[in-house]
Write a protein that holds these residues in place. Structure first.
Motif, mmCIF file in Angstrom:
data_model
loop_
_atom_site.group_PDB
_atom_site.id
_atom_site.type_symbol
_atom_site.label_atom_id
_atom_site.label_comp_id
_atom_site.label_asym_id
_atom_site.label_seq_id
_atom_site.Cartn_x
_atom_site.Cartn_y
_atom_site.Cartn_z
ATOM 1 N N HIS A 1 0.630 -1.178 0.277
ATOM 2 C CA HIS A 1 0.092 0.133 0.301
ATOM 3 C C HIS A 1 0.911 1.316 0.268
ATOM 4 O O HIS A 1 2.072 1.445 0.854
ATOM 5 C CB HIS A 1 -0.919 0.295 1.537
ATOM 6 C CG HIS A 1 -1.919 -0.960 1.379
ATOM 7 N ND1 HIS A 1 -1.656 -2.379 2.118
ATOM 8 C CD2 HIS A 1 -3.238 -1.358 1.005
ATOM 9 C CE1 HIS A 1 -2.881 -3.032 1.662
ATOM 10 N NE2 HIS A 1 -4.197 -1.962 0.679
ATOM 11 N N LEU B 1 0.205 5.281 0.864
ATOM 12 C CA LEU B 1 -0.997 6.190 1.672
ATOM 13 C C LEU B 1 -0.154 7.670 1.192
ATOM 14 O O LEU B 1 0.569 8.590 0.866
ATOM 15 C CB LEU B 1 -0.060 6.640 2.605
ATOM 16 C CG LEU B 1 -1.153 7.095 3.981
ATOM 17 C CD1 LEU B 1 -3.794 7.497 3.656
ATOM 18 C CD2 LEU B 1 -1.277 6.868 5.319
ATOM 19 N N GLY C 1 -2.117 -1.826 -3.456
ATOM 20 C CA GLY C 1 -2.916 -0.796 -2.795
ATOM 21 C C GLY C 1 -2.917 0.590 -2.588
ATOM 22 O O GLY C 1 -2.129 1.115 -2.002
ATOM 23 N N LYS D 1 -4.494 3.994 -0.581
ATOM 24 C CA LYS D 1 -4.497 4.481 0.596
ATOM 25 C C LYS D 1 -5.138 6.232 0.526
ATOM 26 O O LYS D 1 -4.441 6.029 0.791
ATOM 27 C CB LYS D 1 -4.555 3.906 2.588
ATOM 28 C CG LYS D 1 -4.920 2.285 2.266
ATOM 29 C CD LYS D 1 -6.368 1.988 1.765
ATOM 30 C CE LYS D 1 -5.966 0.589 2.266
ATOM 31 N NZ LYS D 1 -7.332 -0.144 1.515
ATOM 32 N N SER D 2 -6.132 6.888 0.742
ATOM 33 C CA SER D 2 -6.019 8.201 0.624
ATOM 34 C C SER D 2 -7.226 9.268 1.330
ATOM 35 O O SER D 2 -7.740 8.108 2.286
ATOM 36 C CB SER D 2 -6.288 9.029 -0.487
ATOM 37 O OG SER D 2 -7.485 8.862 -0.927
ATOM 38 N N THR D 3 -6.266 10.140 2.019
ATOM 39 C CA THR D 3 -7.210 11.361 3.168
ATOM 40 C C THR D 3 -6.749 12.295 2.939
ATOM 41 O O THR D 3 -6.211 12.768 2.191
ATOM 42 C CB THR D 3 -7.029 10.000 4.309
ATOM 43 O OG1 THR D 3 -7.781 11.226 5.538
ATOM 44 C CG2 THR D 3 -5.781 10.387 4.678
ATOM 45 N N GLU E 1 -6.828 11.080 10.534
ATOM 46 C CA GLU E 1 -6.790 9.546 9.438
ATOM 47 C C GLU E 1 -5.683 8.940 9.503
ATOM 48 O O GLU E 1 -5.548 7.471 9.349
ATOM 49 C CB GLU E 1 -7.924 9.713 8.150
ATOM 50 C CG GLU E 1 -8.600 8.844 7.516
ATOM 51 C CD GLU E 1 -9.418 9.066 6.959
ATOM 52 O OE1 GLU E 1 -9.649 7.611 6.605
ATOM 53 O OE2 GLU E 1 -10.379 10.218 6.751
ATOM 54 N N ILE F 1 -4.885 4.672 9.589
ATOM 55 C CA ILE F 1 -4.462 4.095 8.220
ATOM 56 C C ILE F 1 -2.886 3.572 8.078
ATOM 57 O O ILE F 1 -3.254 2.057 8.236
ATOM 58 C CB ILE F 1 -4.634 5.179 7.110
ATOM 59 C CG1 ILE F 1 -5.789 5.109 6.641
ATOM 60 C CG2 ILE F 1 -3.910 4.113 5.528
ATOM 61 C CD1 ILE F 1 -6.428 5.727 5.438
ATOM 62 N N GLU G 1 -3.140 0.162 10.670
ATOM 63 C CA GLU G 1 -3.622 -0.546 9.918
ATOM 64 C C GLU G 1 -3.331 -1.562 9.091
ATOM 65 O O GLU G 1 -3.034 -2.661 9.140
ATOM 66 C CB GLU G 1 -5.023 -0.316 10.045
ATOM 67 C CG GLU G 1 -6.110 0.581 11.367
ATOM 68 C CD GLU G 1 -7.199 0.586 10.542
ATOM 69 O OE1 GLU G 1 -7.718 0.857 9.673
ATOM 70 O OE2 GLU G 1 -7.966 1.935 10.956
ATOM 71 N N TYR G 2 -2.524 -0.301 8.047
ATOM 72 C CA TYR G 2 -1.905 -1.292 7.097
ATOM 73 C C TYR G 2 -0.673 -1.571 6.848
ATOM 74 O O TYR G 2 -0.040 -0.614 7.560
ATOM 75 C CB TYR G 2 -2.865 -0.679 5.747
ATOM 76 C CG TYR G 2 -4.137 -0.272 5.683
ATOM 77 C CD1 TYR G 2 -4.596 -1.909 4.646
ATOM 78 C CD2 TYR G 2 -4.896 0.427 6.119
ATOM 79 C CE1 TYR G 2 -5.952 -1.904 4.666
ATOM 80 C CE2 TYR G 2 -6.047 0.221 6.163
ATOM 81 C CZ TYR G 2 -6.638 -0.895 5.640
ATOM 82 O OH TYR G 2 -8.167 -1.573 5.005
ATOM 83 N N ILE H 1 1.888 0.215 5.096
ATOM 84 C CA ILE H 1 2.432 1.210 4.342
ATOM 85 C C ILE H 1 3.686 1.266 3.420
ATOM 86 O O ILE H 1 4.974 1.040 4.140
ATOM 87 C CB ILE H 1 1.672 2.499 4.389
ATOM 88 C CG1 ILE H 1 1.147 2.832 4.921
ATOM 89 C CG2 ILE H 1 2.772 3.812 3.701
ATOM 90 C CD1 ILE H 1 -0.402 2.335 3.913
#
Length: 108
Positions: free
Chosen positions: A6, A8, A32, A34-36, A41, A45, A48-49, A51
């Protein structure tokens, strides 16, 4: 089964965030993404992942991307993970290299 890698992307400008996501997908569609727009947040992330690289805007909706990068560096798993800081304001470059040991600093 291989573990998904991933990246981010933390960017508060929705259009730029979508652009960065599209570019990352073009480079490698198997990663993968992920973005925010939120530093808080993003930190969740990251916990949890797994990165493998971070792309972080310096100015975010809740607090500084520089502060987020420092918090990420405090997590042992991300001590040497590439961090790319991006901004339209080029005044934070030296701070990014010296304090966060970012991989790259880019003006957008």
């Amino acid at each position: 089964m291989k573990q998904v890698k991933h990246i981010l992307i933390v960017e508060d400008d929705i259009f730029l965030r979508k652009y960065l996501i599209a570019k990352a997908n073009k480079i490698n569609s198997r990663i993968g993404i992920k973005s925010t727009d939120s530093a808080r947040e993003a930190l969740q992330i990251a916990q949890e992942y797994d990165i493998t690289a971070f792309i972080i805007d310096v100015q975010l909706v809740d607090y500084s991307g520089m502060e987020l990068a420092k918090q990420i560096r405090e997590l042992d798993i991300y001590l040497f993970t590439p961090i790319v800081l991006i901004t339209v304001v080029p005044t934070h470059e030296l701070e990014a290299y010296r304090q966060v040991h970012c991989y790259c600093f880019s003006w957008v």
